[in-house]
Scaffold this motif. Structure first.
Motif, PDB file in Angstrom:
ATOM      1  N   GLU A 156      47.874 -22.078 -64.559  1.00  0.00           N
ATOM      2  CA  GLU A 156      48.362 -21.454 -65.944  1.00  0.00           C
ATOM      3  C   GLU A 156      47.749 -22.630 -67.017  1.00  0.00           C
ATOM      4  OE1 GLU A 156      52.107 -19.871 -68.033  1.00  0.00           O
ATOM      5  OE2 GLU A 156      52.196 -19.445 -65.806  1.00  0.00           O
ATOM      6  N   VAL A 157      47.932 -23.935 -66.352  1.00  0.00           N
ATOM      7  CA  VAL A 157      47.612 -25.045 -67.556  1.00  0.00           C
ATOM      8  C   VAL A 157      45.986 -25.033 -67.564  1.00  0.00           C
ATOM      9  CG1 VAL A 157      47.671 -27.301 -67.670  1.00  0.00           C
ATOM     10  CG2 VAL A 157      49.588 -26.449 -66.784  1.00  0.00           C
ATOM     11  N   GLU A 158      45.356 -24.807 -66.255  1.00  0.00           N
ATOM     12  CA  GLU A 158      43.943 -24.808 -66.247  1.00  0.00           C
ATOM     13  C   GLU A 158      43.290 -23.548 -67.164  1.00  0.00           C
ATOM     14  OE1 GLU A 158      42.407 -25.923 -62.478  1.00  0.00           O
ATOM     15  OE2 GLU A 158      40.310 -25.404 -63.035  1.00  0.00           O
ATOM     16  N   GLU A 159      43.932 -22.300 -67.150  1.00  0.00           N
ATOM     17  CA  GLU A 159      43.594 -21.401 -67.879  1.00  0.00           C
ATOM     18  C   GLU A 159      43.755 -21.476 -69.509  1.00  0.00           C
ATOM     19  OE1 GLU A 159      41.646 -18.751 -66.718  1.00  0.00           O
ATOM     20  OE2 GLU A 159      41.919 -18.038 -68.733  1.00  0.00           O
ATOM     21  N   LEU A 160      44.858 -22.351 -69.587  1.00  0.00           N
ATOM     22  CA  LEU A 160      45.135 -22.529 -71.211  1.00  0.00           C
ATOM     23  C   LEU A 160      43.972 -23.634 -71.675  1.00  0.00           C
ATOM     24  CD1 LEU A 160      47.896 -22.956 -73.518  1.00  0.00           C
ATOM     25  CD2 LEU A 160      46.894 -24.994 -73.186  1.00  0.00           C
ATOM     26  N   GLY A 161      43.442 -24.356 -70.754  1.00  0.00           N
ATOM     27  CA  GLY A 161      42.352 -24.956 -71.038  1.00  0.00           C
ATOM     28  C   GLY A 161      41.052 -24.314 -71.329  1.00  0.00           C
ATOM     29  N   ARG A 162      40.763 -23.416 -70.282  1.00  0.00           N
ATOM     30  CA  ARG A 162      39.467 -22.483 -70.673  1.00  0.00           C
ATOM     31  C   ARG A 162      39.697 -21.692 -71.622  1.00  0.00           C
ATOM     32  NH1 ARG A 162      39.911 -21.951 -64.314  1.00  0.00           N
ATOM     33  NH2 ARG A 162      38.313 -23.739 -63.750  1.00  0.00           N
ATOM     34  N   GLU A 163      41.011 -21.054 -72.250  1.00  0.00           N
ATOM     35  CA  GLU A 163      41.032 -20.269 -73.384  1.00  0.00           C
ATOM     36  C   GLU A 163      40.757 -20.902 -74.653  1.00  0.00           C
ATOM     37  OE1 GLU A 163      44.844 -18.595 -73.505  1.00  0.00           O
ATOM     38  OE2 GLU A 163      44.630 -17.366 -71.515  1.00  0.00           O
ATOM     39  N   ARG A 164      41.215 -22.162 -74.615  1.00  0.00           N
ATOM     40  CA  ARG A 164      41.052 -22.965 -75.818  1.00  0.00           C
ATOM     41  C   ARG A 164      39.575 -23.585 -76.103  1.00  0.00           C
ATOM     42  NH1 ARG A 164      45.673 -25.922 -78.760  1.00  0.00           N
ATOM     43  NH2 ARG A 164      47.280 -24.557 -78.444  1.00  0.00           N
ATOM     44  N   LEU A 165      39.108 -23.757 -74.838  1.00  0.00           N
ATOM     45  CA  LEU A 165      37.605 -24.311 -75.005  1.00  0.00           C
ATOM     46  C   LEU A 165      36.492 -22.956 -75.463  1.00  0.00           C
ATOM     47  CD1 LEU A 165      37.309 -26.360 -71.644  1.00  0.00           C
ATOM     48  CD2 LEU A 165      37.097 -27.149 -74.065  1.00  0.00           C
ATOM     49  N   ARG A 166      36.938 -21.833 -74.801  1.00  0.00           N
ATOM     50  CA  ARG A 166      36.269 -20.629 -75.197  1.00  0.00           C
ATOM     51  C   ARG A 166      36.177 -20.395 -76.746  1.00  0.00           C
ATOM     52  NH1 ARG A 166      37.834 -18.045 -70.502  1.00  0.00           N
ATOM     53  NH2 ARG A 166      39.771 -17.370 -71.284  1.00  0.00           N
ATOM     54  N   ASP A 167      37.533 -20.577 -77.200  1.00  0.00           N
ATOM     55  CA  ASP A 167      37.948 -20.526 -78.624  1.00  0.00           C
ATOM     56  C   ASP A 167      36.958 -21.468 -79.604  1.00  0.00           C
ATOM     57  OD1 ASP A 167      39.757 -18.303 -78.248  1.00  0.00           O
ATOM     58  OD2 ASP A 167      41.309 -19.530 -78.524  1.00  0.00           O
ATOM     59  N   ALA A 168      36.835 -22.496 -78.897  1.00  0.00           N
ATOM     60  CA  ALA A 168      36.051 -23.488 -79.828  1.00  0.00           C
ATOM     61  C   ALA A 168      34.667 -23.482 -79.560  1.00  0.00           C
ATOM     62  CB  ALA A 168      36.467 -25.166 -78.880  1.00  0.00           C
ATOM     63  N   VAL A 169      34.052 -22.746 -78.554  1.00  0.00           N
ATOM     64  CA  VAL A 169      32.846 -22.223 -78.352  1.00  0.00           C
ATOM     65  C   VAL A 169      32.410 -21.280 -79.409  1.00  0.00           C
ATOM     66  CG1 VAL A 169      30.792 -21.457 -76.892  1.00  0.00           C
ATOM     67  CG2 VAL A 169      32.411 -23.340 -76.267  1.00  0.00           C
ATOM     68  N   GLU A 170      33.181 -20.382 -79.476  1.00  0.00           N
ATOM     69  CA  GLU A 170      33.171 -19.025 -80.411  1.00  0.00           C
ATOM     70  C   GLU A 170      33.284 -19.619 -81.674  1.00  0.00           C
ATOM     71  OE1 GLU A 170      35.920 -16.171 -79.201  1.00  0.00           O
ATOM     72  OE2 GLU A 170      34.965 -15.598 -77.231  1.00  0.00           O
ATOM     73  N   SER A 171      34.139 -20.432 -82.105  1.00  0.00           N
ATOM     74  CA  SER A 171      34.079 -20.799 -83.633  1.00  0.00           C
ATOM     75  C   SER A 171      32.894 -21.745 -83.916  1.00  0.00           C
ATOM     76  CB  SER A 171      35.277 -21.889 -83.714  1.00  0.00           C
ATOM     77  OG  SER A 171      35.190 -22.973 -83.547  1.00  0.00           O
ATOM     78  N   GLY A 172      32.124 -22.323 -83.040  1.00  0.00           N
ATOM     79  CA  GLY A 172      31.131 -23.060 -83.289  1.00  0.00           C
ATOM     80  C   GLY A 172      31.112 -24.526 -83.274  1.00  0.00           C
ATOM     81  N   MET A 173      32.480 -24.958 -82.940  1.00  0.00           N
ATOM     82  CA  MET A 173      32.682 -26.300 -82.933  1.00  0.00           C
ATOM     83  C   MET A 173      32.115 -26.919 -81.796  1.00  0.00           C
ATOM     84  SD  MET A 173      35.016 -28.939 -81.969  1.00  0.00           S
ATOM     85  CE  MET A 173      36.549 -28.489 -81.326  1.00  0.00           C
ATOM     86  N   LEU A 174      32.161 -26.373 -80.402  1.00  0.00           N
ATOM     87  CA  LEU A 174      31.238 -26.846 -79.296  1.00  0.00           C
ATOM     88  C   LEU A 174      30.269 -25.802 -79.144  1.00  0.00           C
ATOM     89  CD1 LEU A 174      34.541 -27.340 -77.227  1.00  0.00           C
ATOM     90  CD2 LEU A 174      33.238 -29.133 -78.569  1.00  0.00           C
ATOM     91  N   ILE A 175      29.289 -26.496 -78.453  1.00  0.00           N
ATOM     92  CA  ILE A 175      27.940 -25.640 -78.094  1.00  0.00           C
ATOM     93  C   ILE A 175      28.368 -24.843 -76.702  1.00  0.00           C
ATOM     94  CG2 ILE A 175      25.707 -25.447 -77.469  1.00  0.00           C
ATOM     95  CD1 ILE A 175      25.441 -28.316 -78.888  1.00  0.00           C
ATOM     96  N   ASP A 176      29.037 -25.671 -75.933  1.00  0.00           N
ATOM     97  CA  ASP A 176      29.412 -25.134 -74.647  1.00  0.00           C
ATOM     98  C   ASP A 176      30.475 -25.790 -74.043  1.00  0.00           C
ATOM     99  OD1 ASP A 176      29.323 -23.355 -72.629  1.00  0.00           O
ATOM    100  OD2 ASP A 176      27.540 -23.765 -71.782  1.00  0.00           O
ATOM    101  N   ALA A 177      31.384 -25.306 -73.111  1.00  0.00           N
ATOM    102  CA  ALA A 177      32.334 -26.129 -72.730  1.00  0.00           C
ATOM    103  C   ALA A 177      33.062 -25.601 -71.306  1.00  0.00           C
ATOM    104  CB  ALA A 177      33.649 -26.346 -73.442  1.00  0.00           C
ATOM    105  N   GLN A 178      33.670 -26.315 -70.449  1.00  0.00           N
ATOM    106  CA  GLN A 178      34.051 -25.753 -69.320  1.00  0.00           C
ATOM    107  C   GLN A 178      35.425 -26.621 -68.962  1.00  0.00           C
ATOM    108  OE1 GLN A 178      31.555 -25.329 -65.826  1.00  0.00           O
ATOM    109  NE2 GLN A 178      30.118 -24.339 -66.840  1.00  0.00           N
ATOM    110  N   ALA A 179      36.253 -26.228 -68.459  1.00  0.00           N
ATOM    111  CA  ALA A 179      37.672 -27.018 -67.819  1.00  0.00           C
ATOM    112  C   ALA A 179      37.629 -26.921 -66.476  1.00  0.00           C
ATOM    113  CB  ALA A 179      38.793 -26.294 -68.426  1.00  0.00           C
ATOM    114  N   HIS A 180      37.768 -28.074 -65.706  1.00  0.00           N
ATOM    115  CA  HIS A 180      37.834 -28.141 -63.995  1.00  0.00           C
ATOM    116  C   HIS A 180      38.951 -29.016 -63.940  1.00  0.00           C
ATOM    117  CE1 HIS A 180      34.421 -25.628 -63.358  1.00  0.00           C
ATOM    118  NE2 HIS A 180      33.698 -26.440 -64.368  1.00  0.00           N
ATOM    119  N   SER A 181      39.405 -28.939 -62.652  1.00  0.00           N
ATOM    120  CA  SER A 181      40.850 -30.103 -62.153  1.00  0.00           C
ATOM    121  C   SER A 181      40.210 -30.598 -61.186  1.00  0.00           C
ATOM    122  CB  SER A 181      41.835 -29.141 -62.199  1.00  0.00           C
ATOM    123  OG  SER A 181      41.740 -28.365 -61.215  1.00  0.00           O
TER     124      SER A 181
END
Ligand SMILES: [Mg+2]
Length: 364
Positions: free
Chosen positions: A24-49
């Protein structure tokens, strides 16, 4: 304009104990990164543990030490801590050492490795994620990758590597840095980096081209906080091919189970075991320390991958070696050299025991 690849990581709560990260924590990371990519703040991003640490791999154009990126990562870790608290995960928010973000994540607890680079027509990179070990754990492998011709054939036979590499070494206790040039200063370099609890390689640069070849996170949590509160579990980014070692030369140092600090309670030496993502959940004596290697091709800033590089039977022997070394060290129980020297211990009862026994010591 140079592009930046940032890896920012933190332990914000373990599932179960210190062994892994809750989905659930990792998924929250993925969601936030997806939002940041969609907003254009990041070009691309991934979360791993890896173990109980969350690693944010972020491609962007803001440069290193960019407040917008660091603030975003901090907020993500704060939100993840709330999830960890809700699930009563172990050590929720343990790497967040300050109450509020103040411009840069350095010194606040999370670790960061950031690479500024001009993207090549083909840009293979490997992101390393470690758990149950410390900032200097990359010293020996980096030395082998960038200075040892018995590991890296390219130093001898490939023109773009033949002038060697320079190493930026940080003194994590005195907060000083030095740059040493290899091959001619190899012996001087080894005096320092052979003591990885104090000296950690932050950056390696190709001397012929001036391009950064690798970066690592070197922040020691214990020293940031003025006391031992975490095991720092470092990250590193290594560029491959062309003016850098080939992918296989970058992975070859991990065919030996090097002994690193950070096993049980951050207070023991243990073997560093290279593993796939699926095996990055240290459970035996909270270890042995783990290392994951994620390979990417970067395409216009997009992260093509990952390839799980240690998911390869050719690393079976080193995994067996790591288990054998762990068995041997474990037999020492509370004795050095399994237990860390007193001044390196994350936990110690010595002050309390010494106080209790103070009037029982006699002159002799
Ligand atoms: Mg950890």
């Amino acid at each position: 304009m140079p592009r930046t690849l940032s890896v920012i990581k933190a332990d914000i709560g373990g599932f179960v104990g210190h062994s892994a990260m809750h989905p659930e924590v990792e998924e929250l990371g993925r969601e936030r990164l997806r939002d940041a990519v969609e907003s254009g703040m990041l070009i691309d991003a991934q979360a791993h543990s890896c173990g109980d640490d969350l690693f944010l791999i972020m491609s962007h154009d803001h440069g290193q030490d960019a407040e917008v990126v660091h603030h975003f990562a901090w907020d993500l870790f704060v939100a993840g801590t709330e999830v960890a608290k809700k699930l009563h995960l172990y050590g929720a928010g343990q790497d967040l050492l300050v109450d509020a973000f103040s411009g840069n994540i350095k010194g606040a607890g999370p670790g960061s490795a950031e690479l500024e680079y001009e993207e090549r027509p083909s840009e293979p990179v490997i992101v390393f994620m470690a758990d149950k070990t410390s900032a200097g754990a990359f010293n020996l492998p980096f030395y082998k990758m960038f200075a040892d011709p018995f590991n890296t054939a390219g130093l001898v036979i490939a023109e773009p590597l033949h002038s060697g590499f320079s190493f930026e070494v940080h003194d994590v206790k005195e907060h000083k840095k030095i740059v040493l040039n290899c091959p001619e200063e190899i012996y001087d370099l080894l005096v320092f980096i052979g003591s990885p609890a104090r000296y950690a390689i932050k950056r390696v640069v190709n001397r012929a081209t001036g391009e950064i070849a690798s970066v690592s996170s070197t922040d020691k949590l214990s020293l940031i906080a003025g006391r031992y509160v975490g095991k720092d579990d470092p990250a590193a980014i290594v560029r491959c091919q062309g003016a850098f070692p080939a992918v296989g030369e970058v992975l070859e140092p991990f065919t030996t189970a090097w002994i690193v600090e950070g096993f049980m309670r951050g207070s023991h030496y243990g073997p560093l075991m290279p593993v796939s993502l699926g095996d990055a959940h240290p459970a035996r004596f909270d270890g042995p320390p783990r290392l994951v290697a994620l390979g990417f091709q970067i395409a216009d800033g997009k992260l093509i991958g990952p390839r799980d590089m240690f998911d390869d039977p050719s690393f079976n022997n080193v995994r067996q070696e790591a288990n054998d070394v762990a068995d041997q060290l474990r037999k020492h129980g509370p004795f050095e050299p399994h237990r860390l020297p007193l001044d390196e211990m994350e936990y110690t009862t010595m002050p309390a025991v010494a106080a209790k026994m103070s009037d029982r010591w006699a002159e002799m």
